[in-house]
Design an enzyme around this catalytic site. Sequence first.
Site, short mmCIF file in Angstrom:
data_model
loop_
_atom_site.label_atom_id
_atom_site.label_comp_id
_atom_site.label_asym_id
_atom_site.label_seq_id
_atom_site.Cartn_x
_atom_site.Cartn_y
_atom_site.Cartn_z
CG ASP A 179 -9.27 -10.62 -8.11
OD1 ASP A 179 -9.67 -11.71 -8.57
OD2 ASP A 179 -9.31 -10.32 -6.90
CB SER A 222 8.95 -13.30 -3.80
OG SER A 222 8.04 -13.23 -2.76
CD GLU A 281 -3.73 23.56 17.76
OE1 GLU A 281 -3.61 23.36 16.53
OE2 GLU A 281 -3.18 22.83 18.61
CB THR A 294 -4.69 -10.27 -5.12
OG1 THR A 294 -4.84 -11.01 -3.93
CG2 THR A 294 -5.86 -9.33 -5.30
CG LEU A 332 -5.06 -2.72 -6.19
CD1 LEU A 332 -3.68 -3.20 -5.78
CD2 LEU A 332 -6.12 -3.33 -5.29
CB ALA A 346 -15.79 -8.18 1.36
#
Length: 376
Positions: A205, A226, A55, A201, A209, A159
């Site tokens: 890979d 962990s 505003e 992951t 990220l 995906a």
Amino acid sequence: MDSGFDEKFMRLALELAKKGCGKVNPNPLVGAVIVKDGNVIGSGYHTRYGNLHAEREAFASLTDPGDAQGADLYVTLEPCCHYGKQPPCTEAILEHKIARVFIGSSDPNPLVAGKGVKLLRSHGIQVTEHMLKAECDRLNEVFFHYMKTKRPYVVMKYAMTMDGKIATASGKSRWITGEIARRHVHEDRNRYMAIMVGIQTVLKDDPMLNCRLEGGRNPVRIVCDSCLRIPEDSQLVKSAGEIPLWIAAVQPETDSGKAERLKAAGCRILYVDADENCHVDLKKLMELLGQEGIDSILLEGGAQLHESALRSGIVNKVQAYIAPKLFGGKEAPSPLGGSGVDAPDEAWLLSEPVITGLGPDLLLESEVIYPCLQES
Ligand code: AOF
Ligand code: ZN
């Protein structure tokens, strides 16, 4: 003035609000438009956390501050009436002698929560609430959730092919969707404050990220690991000095020295209690991350972590990117691992999806509608 006309200005305010994506967290995205005699005479949006509210940005954009007298204000969120990092917007509205205020969403912040509207009305300003409410609410789903629960809003993203595979049987996954869909993911990496993956992951890979949008913001990168298995020569650890990397681990009984080396490389280690499977307790992790000011997380796999996340009740939204391709293969993985549910009537239920076409691919977005444990 017919309501279609009014909505046009609220839509403009919504578009402006979106420009704050990735910069205002954990504040809301807010846009404001000042209209007089059917013409837009001022507009603004909340540009960055701690900066002027929408505003006041709109008032600052007026050629002459006196022009706002008797004008209409369209704002996507109920104007605030408290002193935070910024003074109350209601004061600015009164000072500028606005005649009518049109509001999209109500502000769940207990310091505001209806008091903004009440105050304006008590000064004779005509207030119309809930204009394009559904769209305005959707824009701030993160803010609403975080304000209510103090835990991050979690978006589980994957995906897959049309036969439901997130990789081939040999484990290759680059790429499933096309460029437009992948760009959308980077917009979300800019929008949400953190990105989280499981250690599997990272091992498979070696991802970075980061956000690869020009001018985009890198999310805080979180790895659920962990037993602190993350390789010290992984891309994540090597870049931890420049882009935050937080590792969620269970405190080991004996110290191997790895934690100290990871810290020296710039990583932050968050020790979290173990769940019944000796993995990081995800609910506790969400509590901790909420306390750290993380309002939203893009959960990008893998399959095991996705299933644990659903099981622990921390997922708010599912994003399924679907490519018109088929991989086949009995061993090719699907988005959810673990043991899954036993009977169809035990399924995790999702709301009716919002469907977006992204070039050749589709994006399906649904809210998880199981009783969300976080909110109980
Ligand atoms: C508005 N317009 O553009 C925004 C609002 O610390 P502060 O002063 O920035 O206040 C943050 C709170 O103000 C936030 O939690 C929310 O309730 C409201 N944000 N309100 O009228 C805005 N960003
Ligand atoms: Zn305000």
